[in-house]
Each structure stands twice: as C-alpha cells, then as structure tokens.
Design an enzyme around this catalytic site. Structure first.
Site, PDB file in Angstrom:
ATOM      1  N   GLU A  33       0.884  -1.201  -0.052  1.00 53.01           N
ATOM      2  CA  GLU A  33      -0.045   0.016  -0.168  1.00 53.01           C
ATOM      3  C   GLU A  33       0.814   1.312   0.054  1.00 53.01           C
ATOM      4  OE1 GLU A  33      -3.754   1.109   2.651  1.00 53.01           O
ATOM      5  OE2 GLU A  33      -1.630   0.993   3.791  1.00 53.01           O
ATOM      6  N   HIS A  35       2.540   4.632   0.964  1.00 49.31           N
ATOM      7  CA  HIS A  35       3.000   5.253   2.140  1.00 49.31           C
ATOM      8  C   HIS A  35       3.515   6.594   1.622  1.00 49.31           C
ATOM      9  CE1 HIS A  35       1.694   1.472   4.233  1.00 49.31           C
ATOM     10  NE2 HIS A  35       1.609   2.004   5.411  1.00 49.31           N
ATOM     11  N   ASP A  44       3.668  -1.927   5.855  1.00 49.59           N
ATOM     12  CA  ASP A  44       2.417  -2.551   6.783  1.00 49.59           C
ATOM     13  C   ASP A  44       3.088  -4.050   6.918  1.00 49.59           C
ATOM     14  OD1 ASP A  44       1.426  -0.268   6.992  1.00 49.59           O
ATOM     15  OD2 ASP A  44      -0.485  -0.789   5.989  1.00 49.59           O
ATOM     16  N   HIS A 119      -1.987  -3.511   9.409  1.00 48.94           N
ATOM     17  CA  HIS A 119      -2.879  -2.587   8.325  1.00 48.94           C
ATOM     18  C   HIS A 119      -4.290  -2.676   9.043  1.00 48.94           C
ATOM     19  CE1 HIS A 119      -4.125  -1.402   4.447  1.00 48.94           C
ATOM     20  NE2 HIS A 119      -5.052  -2.323   4.331  1.00 48.94           N
ATOM     21  N   GLU A 121      -7.066  -1.948   7.892  1.00 49.63           N
ATOM     22  CA  GLU A 121      -8.220  -2.579   7.188  1.00 49.63           C
ATOM     23  C   GLU A 121      -8.424  -3.911   7.288  1.00 49.63           C
ATOM     24  OE1 GLU A 121      -6.118   0.020   6.015  1.00 49.63           O
ATOM     25  OE2 GLU A 121      -7.275   1.331   4.701  1.00 49.63           O
ATOM     26  N   HIS A 176      -1.780   7.052   9.216  1.00 52.99           N
ATOM     27  CA  HIS A 176      -1.351   6.467   7.926  1.00 52.99           C
ATOM     28  C   HIS A 176      -0.168   7.262   7.338  1.00 52.99           C
ATOM     29  CE1 HIS A 176      -0.941   3.844   4.310  1.00 52.99           C
ATOM     30  NE2 HIS A 176      -0.772   4.899   3.675  1.00 52.99           N
ATOM     31  N   GLU A 181       4.153   5.729  11.947  1.00 57.57           N
ATOM     32  CA  GLU A 181       4.750   4.663  11.030  1.00 57.57           C
ATOM     33  C   GLU A 181       6.233   5.257  10.518  1.00 57.57           C
ATOM     34  OE1 GLU A 181       1.621   1.912   8.798  1.00 57.57           O
ATOM     35  OE2 GLU A 181       1.474   3.955   8.094  1.00 57.57           O
TER      36      GLU A 181
END
Ligand code: ZN
Ligand code: MN
Length: 261
Positions: A33, A35, A44, A119, A121, A176, A181
C-alpha cells in the site's frame, strides 16, 4: 539448535521440534500500500514482522511469513485504491487466507497462535478468518487451541503517545504514513525512508462517512493522511519498546509461559 525465529528458516525437523515444545507461532498481517512519497510500499509488512521477530525472540516463538497483501485500502485509513502501487485483496479472500493458515497450523499441532496486524483495514476480515478457522476445525475439537489477535499500534503507551504528540494525537486512522509509521520505519529500515521527499499537504479533512466510488479529491495527494514532521528513529524505538514489552508480557501470561532465561 537453529536460533532463527523465522518459520521458513527452519528445517522441517526443527519446526516440528519447536512446535512440539510449545513455541508460540506468530502470523504478521500486512499490506502492499502507498505510504506517501517518502516511504516504500511495504511498510505494513515490515512493521508487524519486526514486532513479531522481537517478541518471538523473547518468548521462544516462531514467525511465519507475513501475509503481504491486505484487505482493501480505504481512503480514510490508507489512501484508498487510487494510488499506484497499492495492491488489494477483497475481504473475503483475505479472511480465507487467514483461515487456511490457522487451519494448517492446527493440523501441524500448533496450539499457541498470535496474529499481529499491521494494516488497519485487515482488522475485521482477520477476525472473520479466525472465526472461520474455528468453525472449520470444529468448535468442540479445539482442545487447548489459543489464538491472540493484536493490532500493533494499540500497544503504544499513552505516555509515549503524549511525548510524541505534545500538541495532541490525531488518531490512529490519520496516522497512515505519518509520525508513528515513519518513526518506526526510521528505527528499523531507514533505507526505505527518505524524509526529504515528504510532502506536507495534510492533515486530511475527511467527512464522517464514506462515498463510493471514492472521489479522488478526498485524500491528500501526497498519500500522507496527517503529517511526517517530527518523525525520528528514536521515537520509533520508544514505540517498539512499548509494543514489544507489552506483547511479551501478554503472550507469557495468556499462554502461561514462565519467562525464559
Ligand atoms: Zn501503514
Ligand atoms: Mn495500511
């Protein structure tokens, strides 16, 4: 004895011996994904794998290969599917992967499983995968099977969060590709971070509801939902130390393991 904690770095007799000795088995769940401009697509995967490695070392565990694809990235938590590089699984596929891995572990005699999610989701599809595994094994056949499910970001201490965000925490959804992170990546894979490329167009101003199909204007174009300013490797290590320390305690307590010396 092989001192690697990675499942795939064991021979089959080594994995068999460790499973028979009751080693907890850790399953990291990731995603591929976007970033932002400043971090690689694999964040992630990297973070929960690192957490699992550190915890597994403390408790004599084994770390499975991470699931590298996540349940569909959403605009309000990961930027959504509009970004190049993001590769999604449907919730159903993701759940079935989790279910099958757990069923395979059960078949192999593993009874202590820790699922560590990286992650956002993935949360509910992962729960569904675990439930489907329990159904598939048979609710009255579970014996002493014990599964723990954790989201690594839940284990940062409030004091640490307050120290990192003296002006207030934007909330995990907006984190995010942001300070948490980015700091954790700086601590473990600085080669995958380039803060000089970070763009500052956040924080995102989301509506309190979702729209489908997702309007492209919804997300800050950089893909960073909050901010990257203030990210440091030192803050990343504070976070790892909270997360790993607390997970070690929980795993030992839940699985009734004495501390290893
Ligand atoms: Zn992420
Ligand atoms: Mn994500």
């Amino acid at each position: 004895m092989n001192d690697s904690v990675y499942w795939c770095e064991q021979t089959w007799p080594e994995s068999k011996a460790k499973v028979e000795a009751g080693a907890p088995v850790f399953l990291p769940l990731g995603s591929t994904e976007q970033h932002g401009h400043h971090m690689a697509l694999g964040v992630d995967v990297v973070l929960p794998t690192e957490v699992c490695e550190r915890v597994a070392r403390e408790v004599g565990g084994l770390v499975l290969p991470a699931v590298p694809y996540g349940n569909r990235s959403q605009p309000r938590s990961g930027g959504g599917p509009g970004f190049p590089g993001t590769l999604n699984l449907s919730a159903q596929t993701f759940s079935l992967v989790v279910k099958d891995v757990i069923c395979e572990l059960f078949r192999q005699g593993v009874r202590r499983i820790v699922v560590v999610n990286g992650h956002y989701e993935n949360l509910w599809p992962c729960v569904e995968g675990i439930e489907l595994a329990l159904d598939a094994i048979g609710r009255n056949q579970l014996g002493d099977l014990n599964i723990l499910r954790m989201d690594h970001w839940e284990f940062a201490r409030p004091e640490t969060i307050a120290q990192i965000f003296p002006d207030g925490y934007p909330g995990i959804e907006l984190e995010h590709a942001s300070v948490l992170e980015t700091s954790m990546m700086l601590a473990v894979r600085p080669d995958l971070v380039d803060l000089s490329r970070a763009l500052h167009d956040g924080p995102a101003q989301f509506r309190p509801y979702d729209r489908f199909p997702v309007p492209p204007v919804e997300v800050p174009p950089s893909g960073v939902l909050s901010m990257t300013e203030g990210s440091t490797a030192e803050k990343g290590e504070w976070l790892f130390s909270d997360v790993v320390g607390r997970m070690v305690d929980i795993v030992r307590q839940e699985f009734q393991m004495g501390s290893l010396s």
